[in-house]
Design a protein around this motif. Structure first.
Motif, mmCIF file in Angstrom:
data_model
loop_
_atom_site.group_PDB
_atom_site.id
_atom_site.type_symbol
_atom_site.label_atom_id
_atom_site.label_comp_id
_atom_site.label_asym_id
_atom_site.label_seq_id
_atom_site.Cartn_x
_atom_site.Cartn_y
_atom_site.Cartn_z
ATOM 1 N N GLY A 203 -45.239 54.742 123.597
ATOM 2 C CA GLY A 203 -45.584 56.105 123.212
ATOM 3 C C GLY A 203 -45.879 56.988 124.403
ATOM 4 N N ILE A 204 -46.066 58.261 124.128
ATOM 5 C CA ILE A 204 -46.431 59.258 125.129
ATOM 6 C C ILE A 204 -47.861 59.696 124.867
ATOM 7 C CG2 ILE A 204 -45.985 61.608 125.925
ATOM 8 C CD1 ILE A 204 -43.053 61.174 125.148
ATOM 9 N N ARG A 205 -48.664 59.717 125.909
ATOM 10 C CA ARG A 205 -50.022 60.252 125.751
ATOM 11 C C ARG A 205 -49.889 61.772 125.635
ATOM 12 N NH1 ARG A 205 -54.741 59.537 130.215
ATOM 13 N NH2 ARG A 205 -53.274 60.893 131.315
ATOM 14 N N TYR A 206 -49.850 62.241 124.416
ATOM 15 C CA TYR A 206 -49.543 63.642 124.139
ATOM 16 C C TYR A 206 -50.669 64.570 124.609
ATOM 17 C CZ TYR A 206 -47.987 67.712 121.443
ATOM 18 O OH TYR A 206 -47.569 68.969 121.064
ATOM 19 N N ALA A 207 -51.913 64.188 124.328
ATOM 20 C CA ALA A 207 -53.075 64.977 124.747
ATOM 21 C C ALA A 207 -54.219 64.022 125.044
ATOM 22 C CB ALA A 207 -53.483 65.978 123.673
ATOM 23 N N THR A 208 -55.073 64.398 125.986
ATOM 24 C CA THR A 208 -56.164 63.524 126.396
ATOM 25 C C THR A 208 -57.482 64.287 126.385
ATOM 26 O OG1 THR A 208 -56.831 61.918 128.092
ATOM 27 C CG2 THR A 208 -55.959 64.024 128.874
ATOM 28 N N GLY A 209 -58.577 63.570 126.726
ATOM 29 C CA GLY A 209 -59.880 64.208 126.760
ATOM 30 C C GLY A 209 -60.457 64.499 125.393
ATOM 31 N N LEU A 210 -60.084 63.679 124.401
ATOM 32 C CA LEU A 210 -60.565 63.838 123.025
ATOM 33 C C LEU A 210 -61.349 62.585 122.646
ATOM 34 C CD1 LEU A 210 -57.219 65.269 121.744
ATOM 35 C CD2 LEU A 210 -59.389 66.507 121.567
ATOM 36 N N ARG A 211 -62.656 62.728 122.490
ATOM 37 C CA ARG A 211 -63.521 61.573 122.252
ATOM 38 C C ARG A 211 -63.109 60.801 121.010
ATOM 39 N NH1 ARG A 211 -68.319 61.198 119.249
ATOM 40 N NH2 ARG A 211 -69.826 59.635 119.980
ATOM 41 N N ASN A 212 -62.917 61.524 119.899
ATOM 42 C CA ASN A 212 -62.481 60.882 118.663
ATOM 43 C C ASN A 212 -61.990 61.949 117.707
ATOM 44 O OD1 ASN A 212 -62.038 58.699 116.888
ATOM 45 N ND2 ASN A 212 -63.947 59.133 115.804
ATOM 46 N N VAL A 213 -60.844 61.707 117.106
ATOM 47 C CA VAL A 213 -60.253 62.623 116.136
ATOM 48 C C VAL A 213 -59.980 61.834 114.861
ATOM 49 C CG1 VAL A 213 -58.171 63.929 115.550
ATOM 50 C CG2 VAL A 213 -59.202 64.177 117.821
ATOM 51 N N VAL A 214 -60.510 62.301 113.751
ATOM 52 C CA VAL A 214 -60.207 61.690 112.450
ATOM 53 C C VAL A 214 -59.444 62.682 111.578
ATOM 54 C CG1 VAL A 214 -61.123 60.466 110.443
ATOM 55 C CG2 VAL A 214 -62.291 60.285 112.656
ATOM 56 N N GLY A 215 -59.784 63.951 111.662
ATOM 57 C CA GLY A 215 -59.058 64.979 110.921
ATOM 58 C C GLY A 215 -57.985 65.621 111.791
#
Length: 414
Positions: A203-215
Motif C-alpha cells: 500500500g501507499i501511506r496516503y496521509a500521516t500524523g493521524l493518531r487514530n481515525v474511526v470515522g
C-alpha cells in the motif's frame, strides 16, 4: 400508540406531574428516547445484536452490521428493514471488526488485521458467505487503536486507517527525536480495491500524523477523503505544570480533516486547540501550551470538543431530510471517558453543515439522549454509545450502538 408506550407515558406523568411534562416524555418515548429537531422521528428497529460497529445499507432494504466481537461465532449480521422494525435475515463471517462498505458489486469488511470482500448478487446479497476474498492482510495491530475503519473512492482505491498504538509516541522514543511508528501506523494507507492478497507493504501511506481515525467517508461533492481524528490524552497528567486539569479535560480538539495524498496532520508533534483555534506544539516536543506548531502541518477543516471520540462519519446524499442537510456531514460521537473533573460528554450524533464540499457554519447536535439519564451521561455510564452511520434507500438515517447492539432509524416527516 401501543399499550407499552401509553403505560410509560402515564407512569412518567405520575412521577413528575403536569401536562407539559407528559408531552415531553411522551415525545421522547415515541422517539426511542432520543431528542431530535422538529419533525424528525426515531425508532429502534433492532436490538441486542452484539457490539454493532459500522453498518451499510442496500437499495433492497438490507443492512449489513459489522460486530466488534463475534456473536454465536459470526461477525456480520444482515438485517432487513421492514419499516418499523428490522428482522435478522442471516449472519456470516468468522471475524469481528469495524469497517464495512459496498462498492462496485462487492461488500468490503475489515478485521483488526485485514480487509476482506464478498461478491454480491443482483439483489446485493452476499453470494458466497463462507469464502471471502482477502484484499489486504498483515496490517499492523498492536496494543491500542486496533480497529481498521475503511472507505472507498470512485477510482478503485481502498483507504484503511492504521491507528497509532500509542497515546503520544514519546514513550516509544525516549530521546524525543521523532516518532518511530509513523512508518507503519498513525495514518491512512491506500490499496487497490480489486487486487487480492496485498500486504501493508503493497500500500501507499496516503496521509500521516493521524493518531487514530474511526470515522471516515468519501465526499462525493469534491471527490475527497474526509476523516475524524481522535485527539491525544493526558495533557495535565503528563505535564501538570503546563496544563490545568480543566484544560486537560477539554483539550485537544477532535478534528475533521479533508485529506489529499501526502498530507501530514502533525501527530504526535502538535495538537489543535479549538479554544484558541490554533495548532499548538506538543509538550513532549518542546511545546509549553503557548508555542504554536509548525505551519507545515495540515489544518483541520472543523474542530469539536476534546475526548468525545468521533467513531462514525457519513455524508448525507438523500432527499428525505430538509435541504440544509443535503451533502452535509453526520458524525457519531461515541462519548468520553476521560473528561474528569468535567462531566463526561458526547454520546450524540452531530450535524456539520457543508457548502461546496467544505464545512460551512457551526456544527449542531442532531440526535441526543443515547446515554440515558443526565446522571448516566455525566458519569460515563452511558446506556447506548453511537458508533456507525448509514443511509437508507429512502433517505432515513441508521445509527448503530455498540454497547447494547441497538440500531436506530431516524426519519423526517413534514
Amino acid at each position: 400508540m401501543n399499550k407499552k408506550t401509553i403505560l410509560a407515558c402515564c407512569l412518567s406523568v405520575i412521577a413528575v406531574g403536569g401536562l407539559l411534562s407528559f408531552k415531553l416524555i411522551k415525545n421522547e418515548v415515541e422517539n426511542a428516547g432520543l431528542k431530535l429537531p422538529g419533525n424528525f422521528k426515531a425508532s429502534i428497529i433492532a436490538d441486542n445484536l452484539g457490539s454493532a460497529r459500522h453498518l451499510v445499507a442496500t437499495p433492497q432494504g438490507d443492512i449489513f452490521v459489522h460486530l466488534g466481537g463475534l456473536k454465536n461465532g459470526k461477525g456480520i449480521v444482515v438485517l432487513h428493514d421492514n419499516g418499523d422494525k428490522a428482522d435478522v435475515k442471516t449472519t456470516f463471517g468468522t471475524f469481528s471488526g469495524t469497517g464495512i462498505s459496498i462498492k462496485n458489486g462487492y461488500l468490503y469488511a475489515s478485521s483488526d488485521q485485514a480487509v476482506y470482500r464478498y461478491k454480491l448478487n443482483n439483489n446485493n446479497e452476499v453470494a458466497d458467505p463462507e469464502h471471502p476474498e482477502t484484499v489486504v492482510s498483515n496490517l499492523v495491530t498492536k496494543r491500542a487503536h486496533r480497529p481498521k475503519a475503511i472507505a472507498l473512492d470512485n477510482d478503485g482505491n481502498l483507504y484503511v486507517n492504521i491507528g497509532a498504538y500509542s497515546n503520544i509516541c514519546s514513550e516509544l522514543d525516549p530521546q524525543k527525536k521523532g516518532c518511530p511508528i509513523l512508518d507503519s501506523a498513525g495514518g491512512i494507507w491506500r490499496f487497490k480495491a480489486d487486487k487480492l492478497n496485498q500486504t501493508q507493504g503493497n500500500g501507499i501511506r496516503y496521509a500521516t500524523g493521524l493518531r487514530n481515525v474511526v470515522g471516515l467517508d468519501w465526499n462525493q461533492q469534491n471527490n475527497q477523503l474526509f476523516v475524524m481524528q481522535h485527539g491525544r490524552d493526558a495533557l495535565h497528567d503528563l505535564f501538570p505544570k503546563l496544563y490545568t486539569v480543566h484544560q486537560s479535560a477539554i483539550l485537544p480538539a477532535e478534528c475533521m480533516y479533508a485529506l489529499k495524498e501526502g498530507d501530514n496532520a502533525g501527530w504526535p508533534y502538535m495538537y489543535y486547540d479549538d479554544v484558541k483555534q490554533k495548532k499548538m506544539q506538543g509538550p513532549e516536543y518542546g511545546g509549553d501550551g503557548v508555542k504554536e506548531a509548525d505551519a507545515k502541518y495540515a489544518d483541520p477543516v472543523a474542530a469539536y470538543p476534546g475526548h468525545l471520540a468521533p467513531d462514525g462519519l457519513l455524508f448525507y446524499t438523500g432527499n428525505q431530510f430538509p435541504e440544509k442537510y443535503k451533502n452535509g456531514a453526520f458524525i457519531a460521537f461515541h462519548g468520553s471517558w476521560n473528561r474528569a473533573p468535567e462531566p463526561q460528554a458526547g454520546y450524540f450524533v452531530v450535524f456539520q453543515p457543508f457548502k461546496n464540499g467544505k464545512p460551512d457554519g457551526k456544527w449542531e447536535i442532531f440526535a441526543d439522549g443515547f446515554a440515558g439519564t443526565p446522571e448516566q451521561e455525566a458519569s460515563g455510564r452511558a446506556e447506548h454509545r453511537p458508533c456507525g452511520l448509514a443511509q437508507a434507500q429512502d433517505g432515513s438515517l441508521y445509527v448503530s450502538d455498540d454497547n447494547k447492539g441497538t440500531i436506530y432509524k431516524i426519519s423526517y416527516k413534514k
